[in-house]
Design an enzyme around this catalytic site. Structure first.
Site, mmCIF file in Angstrom:
data_model
loop_
_atom_site.group_PDB
_atom_site.id
_atom_site.type_symbol
_atom_site.label_atom_id
_atom_site.label_comp_id
_atom_site.label_asym_id
_atom_site.label_seq_id
_atom_site.Cartn_x
_atom_site.Cartn_y
_atom_site.Cartn_z
ATOM 1 N N CYS A 1 -20.665 7.203 4.131
ATOM 2 C CA CYS A 1 -20.887 8.634 4.283
ATOM 3 C C CYS A 1 -21.047 8.858 5.776
ATOM 4 C CB CYS A 1 -22.164 9.053 3.577
ATOM 5 S SG CYS A 1 -22.169 8.632 1.826
ATOM 6 N N ARG B 1 -15.124 9.926 6.749
ATOM 7 C CA ARG B 1 -15.989 8.934 6.094
ATOM 8 C C ARG B 1 -16.273 9.285 4.633
ATOM 9 N NH1 ARG B 1 -18.358 5.679 9.924
ATOM 10 N NH2 ARG B 1 -19.934 4.988 8.457
ATOM 11 N N TRP C 1 -19.493 10.345 0.331
ATOM 12 C CA TRP C 1 -18.514 9.692 -0.540
ATOM 13 C C TRP C 1 -19.352 9.019 -1.601
ATOM 14 C CZ3 TRP C 1 -17.162 4.757 -2.268
ATOM 15 C CH2 TRP C 1 -15.873 4.645 -2.809
ATOM 16 N N ASN D 1 -26.798 6.955 4.999
ATOM 17 C CA ASN D 1 -25.505 6.315 4.781
ATOM 18 C C ASN D 1 -25.785 4.862 4.452
ATOM 19 O OD1 ASN D 1 -22.822 5.422 4.888
ATOM 20 N ND2 ASN D 1 -22.979 4.998 7.075
ATOM 21 N N GLY D 2 -25.200 4.374 3.341
ATOM 22 C CA GLY D 2 -25.418 2.982 2.958
ATOM 23 C C GLY D 2 -25.820 2.901 1.499
ATOM 24 N N GLU E 1 3.315 -2.127 2.251
ATOM 25 C CA GLU E 1 2.672 -1.098 3.059
ATOM 26 C C GLU E 1 3.327 0.270 2.823
ATOM 27 O OE1 GLU E 1 0.017 -0.675 4.484
ATOM 28 O OE2 GLU E 1 0.306 0.928 5.918
ATOM 29 N N LYS F 1 1.307 3.504 1.377
ATOM 30 C CA LYS F 1 1.270 4.807 2.051
ATOM 31 C C LYS F 1 1.612 5.917 1.063
ATOM 32 C CE LYS F 1 -0.581 4.318 4.905
ATOM 33 N NZ LYS F 1 -1.057 3.016 5.226
ATOM 34 N N GLU G 1 -1.208 6.427 -1.684
ATOM 35 C CA GLU G 1 -2.507 6.983 -1.322
ATOM 36 C C GLU G 1 -2.447 8.450 -0.925
ATOM 37 O OE1 GLU G 1 -4.660 5.153 1.962
ATOM 38 O OE2 GLU G 1 -2.803 4.646 2.944
ATOM 39 N N HIS H 1 12.561 -10.760 -12.535
ATOM 40 C CA HIS H 1 11.587 -11.476 -13.366
ATOM 41 C C HIS H 1 10.653 -10.508 -14.092
ATOM 42 C CE1 HIS H 1 12.981 -15.307 -11.860
ATOM 43 N NE2 HIS H 1 12.916 -14.817 -10.627
ATOM 44 N N LYS I 1 -12.108 6.939 4.981
ATOM 45 C CA LYS I 1 -11.497 6.164 6.060
ATOM 46 C C LYS I 1 -12.130 4.790 6.225
ATOM 47 C CE LYS I 1 -8.674 5.776 9.569
ATOM 48 N NZ LYS I 1 -7.267 5.520 9.193
#
Ligand code: M6R
Length: 614
Positions: free
Chosen positions: A2, A27, A77, A103-104, A487, A491, A494, A510, A609
């Site tokens: 956060c 964040r 978050w 935060n945490g 990658e 992209k 997300e 396969h 992020k």
């Protein structure tokens, strides 16, 4: 995961908090709140969703807050408890006199809550943070001193935290502390700032103090006092931040992601300065603290990372194994930390992280350090927790990356891996000098080649429009571009929420080939070199199942016209360097599809992020 911000000083606090939170939105952004010292009380305002909802919530209260000059704010978050108003921070004690943002994660919150309830505390939220509000309030009742109360309370708290606390009976005082979570003090002309990250206050000051774990700072408009966990006063080291507020603007681009994609040529140029001058001079990497003997003694390298950084690490494996002949294992940090790994003092462990804060990677690095490995960190944040664990620190200098989708930091990580592999190969003498010389001379012109791709972005935009209604997307590649496929798919997933998957092209038959039909787009990364013909035949297998075929290539092979429905050309490049060019159109495809679909490009749902929880 956060963001927190606080201010005590002479200026009106409201805009300071809201602007600060806006800069910390990367964040987390599922709810937000502020607490400000008004005439007689500390008032708390909260809203669910983006920060603009909090701004709207505050509109009718603007007058009563306008004179306030101290307060704290939080952007969330959610980890414990859904994103609701009740769970949004700031949290308060029973009487509402004490307010906290955090935060945490408080790991022993269940035990603490039981104890606090037994002492009469009434919990309103499902968060771990509320325990801290009640605990500090009880200690305040005993000490009548906010700094002492915070010191006593945090001795009972386990886990990670950055805390900012205010009490109605000590107006204009902000007490802050941290353990295993970032917290920085900004020293302004008219007051003090405290935040999870520099962008929250950089427009007001570039003088800062990085608080260390367990230190407690007491901020008032005129004073700053920092104590260690035993109460001894500390003389802080004030740092001059090399940051420009302009880095945080979109510079006319619609989204940060598009701006950051366009910054990539300069990002490479910046990294090469001082490290690679000409193809004739050796790569200079003073940051690598391994001696020639250490390098020669290495038996293996382990690279640990998450998400996009993990994909950069996978390309690093190809480079190092090819050029330096050292075995390299790459592992997702979250997997590394929960198994018995063969890591020892002859293992070089490389941690890769844009933020330098990712909890899984940080834990993995600490574990490897305990086993005696040399720790090399590749990060965009030389001021991060991971950087502090480093024996060798390769700072990638991509500048602040605001968009949640990593782009320029990925290019910067790749560039750093190329330099590292070239540097080690030169020392170990494992690759002929003419091969290294050719690679170095091509590296120096990569920025211009990316500029050519960016100049051709309308064509890539057309491709994105053509396939923007698809529900699934497959990316195939082989060899050094297999991670590029992963990658590119990440992209797209997300930011557009399309189900995109990257496969080694040889694996298609396969299993995944069963999914192909006339509506499934398959993008082949077809770079000239050792596996070109192989990918071509894998693409033919896909075409035979009527898939929509897209080629991303540096070849002018006329066969491609018949095989593919859409072709994106990139400039010619050595196969080994091709991942740096190949990723750029894939970033743009993801960007334009998400934009066509009207998605929130810079702040996709459910993401943040920096992921500071395991
Ligand atoms: O800060 P880090 O590089 O350690 O972050 C790792 C991942 O969380 C990150 O790369 C994530 O996958 C990005 N959103 C990708 O765009």
């Amino acid at each position: 995961m956060c963001g927190i911000v606080g201010y005590v000083g002479k200026n009106p606090v409201l805009d300071i908090l809201l602007d600060g939170l806006e800069q910390l939105e990367y964040r987390g952004y599922d709810s937000s709140g502020i607490a400000v010292k008004c005439k007689d009380n500390i008032n708390v305002y909260k809203a669910v969703g983006k920060l603009k909802n909090l701004r709207e919530e505050l509109t009718p209260h603007a007058y009563e807050i306008s004179k306030s000059t101290s307060g704290i704010g939080h952007i969330r978050w959610a980890t414990h408890g859904a994103p609701t108003v009740v769970n949004a921070h700031p949290h308060t004690c029973n009487c509402g006199n004490l307010v906290v943002v955090h935060n945490g994660i408080i790991e022993n919150y269940v035990q603490l809550k039981a104890k606090l309830e037994a002492r009469g505390c009434v919990f309103r939220s499902q968060t771990d943070t509320e325990t801290v509000a009640h605990l500090i309030a009880l200690k305040y009742g005993e000490t009548k001193d906010l700094t002492k109360a915070v010191a006593l309370a945090t001795k009972e708290v386990e886990g990670a935290y950055a805390l900012e606390v205010m009490h109605n009976d000590e107006p204009d005082k902000l007490v802050i502390t941290k353990r295993n979570a970032p917290l920085i003090i900004g020293i302004g002309e008219d007051g003090y700032y405290a935040a999870s990250d520099i962008p929250a206050f950089i427009k007001h000051t570039n003088k800062a103090i990085y608080l260390s774990d367990n230190q407690i700072a007491t901020l008032t408009p005129q004073s700053l006092k920092i104590q260690d966990e035993n109460g001894a006063e500390i003389t802080p080291k004030i740092e001059q931040l090399p940051w420009e507020p302009v880095a945080l603007s979109k510079m006319g681009y619609k989204h940060y992601m598009l701006k950051e994609i366009h910054e990539q040529p300069d990002v490479i140029r910046n990294i090469l300065v001082g490290k690679l001058h000409t193809s004739d001079s050796p790569v200079k990497l003073d940051e690598v603290k391994l001696t020639k003997e250490n390098l020669k003694d290495l038996t293996r390298i382990q690279v640990i990372a998450c998400g996009t950084s993990l994909h950069a690490a996978m390309i690093g494996k190809y480079l190092i194994e090819d050029l330096c002949s050292i075995p390299v294992d790459v592992e997702a940090s979250s997997e590394y930390i929960y198994r018995k790994t063969v890591t020892d003092s002859k293992t070089l462990v490389i941690g890769v992280s844009q933020s330098g804060e990712t909890a899984d990677t940080l834990t993995a690095i600490k574990q490897a350090k305990e086993k005696g490995s040399h720790i090399l960190i590749i990060t965009n944040r030389p001021d991060s927790a991971m950087a502090r664990e480093a024996d060798s620190l390769l700072s990638v200098n991509a500048g602040i990356e605001v968009s949640v989708a990593a782009t320029k930091s990925y290019i910067a990580q790749l560039t750093s891996f190329y330099l590292l592999a070239l540097y080690m190969a030169e020392i170990k003498g494992t690759t002929p000098a003419d091969v290294l010389k050719k690679l170095k001379s091509e590296m120096l012109i990569l920025p211009q080649k990316i500029e050519q791709i960016l100049a051709n972005k309308e064509h890539i935009q057309k491709c994105a429009r053509k396939y923007s209604s698809t529900r699934d997307f497959i990316y195939i590649a082989r060899g050094i571009n297999y991670p590029t496929a992963l990658e590119g798919a990440l992209k797209l997933k997300e930011i557009s929420y399309i189900n995109a998957t990257g496969y080694p092209a040889g694996e298609l038959k396969h299993g995944p080939i069963a999914m192909l039909d006339e509506i499934m787009p398959v993008l082949s990364i077809l770079m000239k070199g050792s596996v070109y013909e192989k990918i071509l035949s894998n693409s033919e297998e896909a075409r035979a199942r009527n898939a929509q075929m897209i080629a991303l290539t540096n070849s002018d092979d006329s066969k491609l016209e018949n095989l593919f429905d859409f072709i994106i050309h990139v400039p010619d490049v050595d196969e080994m360097l091709s991942p740096i060019l190949a990723i750029v159109p894939l970033q743009l495809i993801a960007y334009y599809i998400a934009e066509f679909l009207g998605k929130d490009v810079d702040q996709p749902r459910n993401l943040a992020k920096s992921v500071t929880v395991e």
